[in-house]
Design a protein around this motif. Sequence first.
Motif, PDB file in Angstrom:
ATOM      1  N   GLU A  47       0.962  -1.298  -0.033  1.00  0.00           N
ATOM      2  CA  GLU A  47      -0.075  -0.092  -0.023  1.00  0.00           C
ATOM      3  C   GLU A  47       0.723   1.318  -0.241  1.00  0.00           C
ATOM      4  OE1 GLU A  47      -2.444   2.393   3.302  1.00  0.00           O
ATOM      5  OE2 GLU A  47      -2.782   0.287   3.383  1.00  0.00           O
ATOM      6  N   GLY A  48       0.622   2.293  -0.761  1.00  0.00           N
ATOM      7  CA  GLY A  48       1.295   3.656  -0.863  1.00  0.00           C
ATOM      8  C   GLY A  48       0.390   4.298  -1.593  1.00  0.00           C
ATOM      9  N   LYS A  49       0.992   5.704  -1.854  1.00  0.00           N
ATOM     10  CA  LYS A  49       0.248   6.803  -2.136  1.00  0.00           C
ATOM     11  C   LYS A  49       0.197   6.443  -3.739  1.00  0.00           C
ATOM     12  CE  LYS A  49       3.672   9.572  -0.842  1.00  0.00           C
ATOM     13  NZ  LYS A  49       4.603  10.607  -0.483  1.00  0.00           N
ATOM     14  N   LEU A  50      -1.104   6.713  -4.103  1.00  0.00           N
ATOM     15  CA  LEU A  50      -1.480   6.745  -5.701  1.00  0.00           C
ATOM     16  C   LEU A  50      -1.050   7.886  -6.559  1.00  0.00           C
ATOM     17  CD1 LEU A  50      -2.796   4.608  -7.637  1.00  0.00           C
ATOM     18  CD2 LEU A  50      -4.882   5.862  -7.355  1.00  0.00           C
ATOM     19  N   VAL A  72      -7.415   1.872  -1.474  1.00  0.00           N
ATOM     20  CA  VAL A  72      -7.513   1.754   0.244  1.00  0.00           C
ATOM     21  C   VAL A  72      -8.051   2.759   0.536  1.00  0.00           C
ATOM     22  CG1 VAL A  72      -5.822   1.446   2.057  1.00  0.00           C
ATOM     23  CG2 VAL A  72      -5.079   0.315   0.017  1.00  0.00           C
ATOM     24  N   GLY A  73      -7.844   3.987   0.639  1.00  0.00           N
ATOM     25  CA  GLY A  73      -8.405   5.045   1.394  1.00  0.00           C
ATOM     26  C   GLY A  73      -8.005   6.436   0.631  1.00  0.00           C
ATOM     27  N   ARG A  74      -8.763   7.249   1.166  1.00  0.00           N
ATOM     28  CA  ARG A  74      -8.310   8.756   0.946  1.00  0.00           C
ATOM     29  C   ARG A  74      -7.261   9.468   1.619  1.00  0.00           C
ATOM     30  NH1 ARG A  74     -13.417   7.814  -0.237  1.00  0.00           N
ATOM     31  NH2 ARG A  74     -14.034   8.618   1.438  1.00  0.00           N
ATOM     32  N   ALA A  75      -6.250   9.992   1.104  1.00  0.00           N
ATOM     33  CA  ALA A  75      -5.135  10.667   1.933  1.00  0.00           C
ATOM     34  C   ALA A  75      -5.780  11.882   2.689  1.00  0.00           C
ATOM     35  CB  ALA A  75      -3.914  10.972   1.209  1.00  0.00           C
ATOM     36  N   ASP A  76      -6.872  12.451   2.144  1.00  0.00           N
ATOM     37  CA  ASP A  76      -7.316  13.418   2.903  1.00  0.00           C
ATOM     38  C   ASP A  76      -8.703  12.961   3.529  1.00  0.00           C
ATOM     39  OD1 ASP A  76      -9.101  13.330   0.684  1.00  0.00           O
ATOM     40  OD2 ASP A  76      -8.515  15.036  -0.225  1.00  0.00           O
ATOM     41  N   ASP A  77      -9.576  13.786   3.889  1.00  0.00           N
ATOM     42  CA  ASP A  77     -10.602  13.348   4.730  1.00  0.00           C
ATOM     43  C   ASP A  77     -11.938  13.522   3.770  1.00  0.00           C
ATOM     44  OD1 ASP A  77      -8.820  14.706   7.459  1.00  0.00           O
ATOM     45  OD2 ASP A  77      -9.275  12.665   7.095  1.00  0.00           O
ATOM     46  N   VAL A  78     -11.827  13.822   2.391  1.00  0.00           N
ATOM     47  CA  VAL A  78     -12.922  13.967   1.754  1.00  0.00           C
ATOM     48  C   VAL A  78     -13.806  12.964   1.731  1.00  0.00           C
ATOM     49  CG1 VAL A  78     -13.929  14.288  -0.485  1.00  0.00           C
ATOM     50  CG2 VAL A  78     -12.117  15.686   0.114  1.00  0.00           C
ATOM     51  N   ILE A  79     -15.294  13.258   1.990  1.00  0.00           N
ATOM     52  CA  ILE A  79     -16.307  12.416   2.112  1.00  0.00           C
ATOM     53  C   ILE A  79     -17.180  12.335   0.779  1.00  0.00           C
ATOM     54  CG2 ILE A  79     -18.686  11.838   3.267  1.00  0.00           C
ATOM     55  CD1 ILE A  79     -17.277  13.701   5.509  1.00  0.00           C
ATOM     56  N   ILE A  80     -17.296  11.091   0.137  1.00  0.00           N
ATOM     57  CA  ILE A  80     -17.978  10.767  -0.921  1.00  0.00           C
ATOM     58  C   ILE A  80     -19.377  10.291  -0.780  1.00  0.00           C
ATOM     59  CG2 ILE A  80     -18.128   9.970  -3.164  1.00  0.00           C
ATOM     60  CD1 ILE A  80     -15.143   9.988  -3.122  1.00  0.00           C
TER      61      ILE A  80
END
Length: 477
Positions: free
Chosen positions: A289-292, A341-349
């Motif tokens: 896992e890492g930054k896309l 995996v997830g968002r590096a920030d906290d944006v909600i979709i």
Amino acid sequence: MNVAASWCGTIVSCGTTMLTPRDVAHRLSKCGADCIICTPELAASLDEITKSLPLRIVVSDSQEDIRGGWICYNELLESCHGRPAQPCVATRGDDISQLFFTSGTTGKPKMVPHTQASFTTGHIGTIRYWLDLGEDDMIWNISDTGWAKAAWSSLYTPLMAGATSFIHQMPRFDAKETLRALCEYPVTVLCAPPTVYRSLVQCELSRFPLKALRHCVSAGEPLNPEVMHAWTNNTGLQIYEGFGQTETTLLCGVLKGMKLKFGSMGKSAPGYNLKVLNEQQQELPPYHEGKLAISLKQGHPCGLFKGYLYDEQRTSEAFRDGYYFTGDRAYYDDDGYFWFVGRADDVIISSGYRIGPFEVESCLLEHPAVAESAVVSSPDELRGEVVKAFVVLAENFKHHQVEALIADLQNYVKTATAPYKYPRKIEFVDSLPKTVSGKIRRIELRAKEWAGQSEPSGGSSSGSGSISSSSSSRHGG
């Protein structure tokens, strides 16, 4: 209007009808627009904040709907009859044609410019390999017209493919009406967020023979494997996911001819070279896992924007060390399929809408009952995730009736900002977890909400739009 604007060299910035006057005022102050086009209802609410604009246009069949200082769109069209056509402006490929606003976590919405080239040439791969559009196709893209995803699949891609774009002006989404329309009209390609598919599979699909439909794609948020199975079992059609952002065109997807892997975003789309990086910007091997990120070492992809308008800081954060960082985390397998995996920030979709916690928190803090607030995503069976607010109450509100206070805060947010941003869940707490420097640890609150469950996987778009087919859309901005 979008086509006419490109013809004239005019920049268009679309907005959802749910934007409040405050939202619109912010956008106007940032983008420098000199014209607004809207409905009579919106003209009434926006009259005061738009008085300084040189041109205000109302789309209506009735002259009675036209307020003082506004111009009737239909009358403008009538006045052009018999006049010579305006010659097409010789625009450059790097001239801005579309300007989208996308939510963030630490500030106001960012301005994402797309050019005459990025949303035309940049979408060739989207047309051929994901939407699989041809001249005989009719595509129905179920997306709010304020998001980049609407520009993707309702305008540019069908226009370039020579396909027909199907529009159904439902006041609000209705699953049975959607299925009825799919039966009645020869829609061959359906593009919709998972929320739509989740609603459709809850209907008795055997009553709706979808004879013309041949290809389905999902965009806007993650799609549950069980929904995919239910749709395929009842229709015989599979749903092809993809991933992109308001800042990009299609980045990654389950493309034409590819094997589906449930839960995967698919492979890199043509024109993009996706990488997964560690904190030292080193490329990682499979299953790490890492930054896309998008590698820019072979050049700048045509569909990738060049930077946030008037925002050098955020642009430099996104573009560095020969990469564009999407702000998402992922890994890839031995076959080259990417897994979100997830968002590096906290944006909600939520239901395909991209919501920045900062905007909701700022709104809540304007209410006298709120001393502090933190907003995170919370799991929801239908919408994938919804907005949840953790609220520390002001001292003189701590003994108020809880249910009434929750309703009051929800209604306040609905009226102060776009209604889709309101917190569907509110929890009152004594304090919020913070770092040593005083920053709220949303990650801790989010982990509490998702304990024992998997956070949405599949993609994030900008808007419109990152695309899970959410911009970072998630598409549409």
